[in-house]
Each structure stands twice: as structure tokens, then as C-alpha cells.
Design a protein around this motif. Structure first.
Motif, PDB file in Angstrom:
ATOM      1  N   GLU A  54      17.468   9.760  32.757  1.00 26.46           N
ATOM      2  CA  GLU A  54      16.404   8.552  33.880  1.00 26.46           C
ATOM      3  C   GLU A  54      16.944   7.183  33.731  1.00 26.46           C
ATOM      4  N   ASP A  55      17.913   7.052  33.151  1.00 27.70           N
ATOM      5  CA  ASP A  55      18.793   5.752  33.790  1.00 27.70           C
ATOM      6  C   ASP A  55      19.374   6.105  35.173  1.00 27.70           C
ATOM      7  N   THR A  56      19.538   7.679  35.555  1.00 27.03           N
ATOM      8  CA  THR A  56      20.107   7.648  36.820  1.00 27.03           C
ATOM      9  C   THR A  56      19.596   7.186  37.984  1.00 27.03           C
ATOM     10  N   ALA A  57      20.197   6.434  38.751  1.00 27.79           N
ATOM     11  CA  ALA A  57      19.381   5.981  39.799  1.00 27.79           C
ATOM     12  C   ALA A  57      20.787   4.808  40.091  1.00 27.79           C
ATOM     13  N   VAL A  58      20.293   4.553  41.879  1.00 29.50           N
ATOM     14  CA  VAL A  58      21.364   3.421  42.198  1.00 29.50           C
ATOM     15  C   VAL A  58      21.292   2.614  42.193  1.00 29.50           C
ATOM     16  N   TYR A  59      22.016   1.437  41.081  1.00 29.48           N
ATOM     17  CA  TYR A  59      21.652   0.328  40.557  1.00 29.48           C
ATOM     18  C   TYR A  59      22.382  -1.118  41.427  1.00 29.48           C
ATOM     19  N   TYR A  60      21.189  -2.144  41.841  1.00 28.87           N
ATOM     20  CA  TYR A  60      21.589  -2.692  42.663  1.00 28.87           C
ATOM     21  C   TYR A  60      20.948  -3.840  42.352  1.00 28.87           C
ATOM     22  N   CYS A  61      22.543  -5.409  42.688  1.00 28.74           N
ATOM     23  CA  CYS A  61      22.611  -6.375  42.190  1.00 28.74           C
ATOM     24  C   CYS A  61      21.455  -7.555  43.134  1.00 28.74           C
ATOM     25  N   ASN A  62      20.608  -8.499  42.771  1.00 31.00           N
ATOM     26  CA  ASN A  62      20.163  -9.258  42.999  1.00 31.00           C
ATOM     27  C   ASN A  62      20.426 -10.808  42.668  1.00 31.00           C
ATOM     28  N   ALA A  63      20.047 -11.804  43.649  1.00 25.53           N
ATOM     29  CA  ALA A  63      19.993 -12.920  43.656  1.00 25.53           C
ATOM     30  C   ALA A  63      19.580 -13.788  44.168  1.00 25.53           C
ATOM     31  N   ASP A  64      19.033 -14.733  43.561  1.00 22.29           N
ATOM     32  CA  ASP A  64      17.842 -15.835  44.628  1.00 22.29           C
ATOM     33  C   ASP A  64      18.211 -17.627  44.122  1.00 22.29           C
ATOM     34  N   GLN A  65      17.902 -17.788  45.223  1.00 25.98           N
ATOM     35  CA  GLN A  65      19.246 -19.284  45.452  1.00 25.98           C
ATOM     36  C   GLN A  65      17.620 -20.436  45.809  1.00 25.98           C
ATOM     37  N   ARG A  66      17.390 -20.696  45.346  1.00 22.82           N
ATOM     38  CA  ARG A  66      16.056 -20.959  45.454  1.00 22.82           C
ATOM     39  C   ARG A  66      15.945 -22.289  46.603  1.00 22.82           C
ATOM     40  N   TYR A  67      16.527 -23.497  46.900  1.00 20.04           N
ATOM     41  CA  TYR A  67      16.753 -24.547  46.917  1.00 20.04           C
ATOM     42  C   TYR A  67      17.625 -23.863  48.749  1.00 20.04           C
ATOM     43  N   LEU A  68      18.028 -23.072  48.741  1.00 18.17           N
ATOM     44  CA  LEU A  68      17.868 -22.931  50.281  1.00 18.17           C
ATOM     45  C   LEU A  68      17.113 -21.769  50.344  1.00 18.17           C
ATOM     46  N   LYS A  69      16.211 -21.787  50.086  1.00 17.08           N
ATOM     47  CA  LYS A  69      14.921 -20.489  49.933  1.00 17.08           C
ATOM     48  C   LYS A  69      15.678 -19.059  50.510  1.00 17.08           C
ATOM     49  N   GLU A  70      16.717 -18.329  49.755  1.00 21.42           N
ATOM     50  CA  GLU A  70      17.500 -16.808  50.311  1.00 21.42           C
ATOM     51  C   GLU A  70      17.442 -16.149  48.970  1.00 21.42           C
ATOM     52  N   ASN A  71      17.565 -14.624  49.402  1.00 17.09           N
ATOM     53  CA  ASN A  71      16.998 -14.172  48.287  1.00 17.09           C
ATOM     54  C   ASN A  71      18.572 -11.962  48.791  1.00 17.09           C
ATOM     55  N   TYR A  72      19.107 -12.196  47.981  1.00 15.25           N
ATOM     56  CA  TYR A  72      20.140 -11.050  48.537  1.00 15.25           C
ATOM     57  C   TYR A  72      20.373 -10.282  47.748  1.00 15.25           C
ATOM     58  N   TRP A  73      20.930  -8.783  48.683  1.00 15.20           N
ATOM     59  CA  TRP A  73      20.974  -7.688  47.228  1.00 15.20           C
ATOM     60  C   TRP A  73      22.362  -7.593  47.912  1.00 15.20           C
ATOM     61  N   GLY A  74      23.230  -6.612  46.622  1.00 21.09           N
ATOM     62  CA  GLY A  74      24.477  -5.812  46.904  1.00 21.09           C
ATOM     63  C   GLY A  74      24.007  -4.786  47.515  1.00 21.09           C
ATOM     64  N   GLN A  75      25.104  -3.847  47.630  1.00 21.02           N
ATOM     65  CA  GLN A  75      25.067  -2.572  48.328  1.00 21.02           C
ATOM     66  C   GLN A  75      24.473  -1.352  47.536  1.00 21.02           C
ATOM     67  N   GLY A  76      24.389  -1.756  45.814  1.00 22.74           N
ATOM     68  CA  GLY A  76      24.321  -0.967  45.156  1.00 22.74           C
ATOM     69  C   GLY A  76      25.343   0.036  44.516  1.00 22.74           C
ATOM     70  N   THR A  77      25.303   0.631  43.587  1.00 23.02           N
ATOM     71  CA  THR A  77      26.563   1.424  42.668  1.00 23.02           C
ATOM     72  C   THR A  77      25.512   2.930  42.064  1.00 23.02           C
ATOM     73  N   GLN A  78      26.257   3.811  41.951  1.00 22.41           N
ATOM     74  CA  GLN A  78      25.510   4.900  41.426  1.00 22.41           C
ATOM     75  C   GLN A  78      25.719   4.737  40.012  1.00 22.41           C
ATOM     76  N   VAL A  79      24.786   5.523  39.280  1.00 22.56           N
ATOM     77  CA  VAL A  79      24.908   5.170  37.729  1.00 22.56           C
ATOM     78  C   VAL A  79      24.731   7.318  37.910  1.00 22.56           C
ATOM     79  N   THR A  80      25.347   7.702  37.060  1.00 23.19           N
ATOM     80  CA  THR A  80      24.452   9.397  36.712  1.00 23.19           C
ATOM     81  C   THR A  80      24.749   9.035  34.913  1.00 23.19           C
ATOM     82  N   VAL A  81      23.388  10.028  34.772  1.00 23.15           N
ATOM     83  CA  VAL A  81      23.532  10.260  33.329  1.00 23.15           C
ATOM     84  C   VAL A  81      23.669  11.976  33.544  1.00 23.15           C
ATOM     85  N   SER A  82      24.678  12.312  32.719  1.00 25.90           N
ATOM     86  CA  SER A  82      23.969  13.415  32.672  1.00 25.90           C
ATOM     87  C   SER A  82      23.548  13.920  31.084  1.00 25.90           C
ATOM     88  N   SER A  83      23.340  14.978  30.833  1.00 29.34           N
ATOM     89  CA  SER A  83      22.201  15.634  30.007  1.00 29.34           C
ATOM     90  C   SER A  83      22.817  16.808  29.188  1.00 29.34           C
TER      91      SER A  83
END
Length: 117
Positions: free
Chosen positions: A88-117
């Protein structure tokens, strides 16, 4: 231009481990809060873990005790150690960063995690 680049995803068997990394480039400011989100097929994106610049962390209940988020000394790198992975941890994982001074929020492109049973 600020970019977030994730790495470390892949395919692993249930019970295994992976370590995700995210590096921020193009910013002269350190990020205030960094975190990881994930999105499984057919589901909404959800928060996994966050970490502030001073090291305070939060975790989703589903990953507490299994995942550990940390930041590099430069404060613009974030890691996520994922242990005892479940299918159930299988998903695309995205990094996020918040810069409060600039009032900006950023996202990465994502990386796939697949866990087989």
C-alpha cells in the motif's frame, strides 16, 4: 528557476527499504518547510511527512515508525528513509518545498515507488 529533483525510487519487495532524496537547485534562499507527498493510482495526493528548517517533523499515521524524514546540512536537501515497506506504499512520491519569504511553493516531478507483495 527553482527546481526540485527527486531520486531513489524503485521496485522493492514488501518488508524492504528505500531512501528517497530531493535536492533544490536555483534558489539562494533555504526552504522553510520541506516534505514528501504521494499519490497512488486513482487516489488523491496525500501528505507523507514534513520537516521544518529547525528539524521539527510530522508524519502521516500510516507511515509512523517506518519512515524517517531528514534534511541535509544545507537545508535545501531532504531525505526520506522508508523501511518495512508495504504494497500500500506503492505510489508516485513528490517532494515539496515552501519558501515563506518569497511566498512560493515548489514541487518535484515525482519518483515511482513500487512495493511488490
Amino acid at each position: 528557476q527553482v527546481q526540485l529533483v527527486e531520486s531513489g525510487g524503485g521496485l522493492v519487495q514488501a518488508g524492504g527499504s528505500l531512501r528517497l532524496s530531493c535536492v533544490v537547485s536555483g534558489s539562494i534562499f533555504s526552504m522553510n518547510v520541506m516534505g514528501w507527498y504521494r499519490q497512488a493510482p486513482g487516489k488523491q495526493r496525500e501528505l507523507v511527512a514534513t520537516i521544518t528548517r529547525d528539524g521539527s517533523t510530522t508524519y502521516a499515521d500510516s507511515v509512523k515508525g517506518r519512515f524517517t524524514i531528514s534534511r541535509g546540512d544545507d537545508k535545501n536537501t531532504v531525505f526520506q528513509q522508508m523501511n518495512t515497506l508495504k504494497p500500500e506504499d506503492t505510489a508516485v512520491y513528490y517532494c515539496n518545498a515552501d519558501q515563506r519569504y518569497l511566498k512560493e511553493n515548489y514541487w518535484g516531478q515525482g519518483t515511482q515507488v513500487t512495493v511488490s507483495s
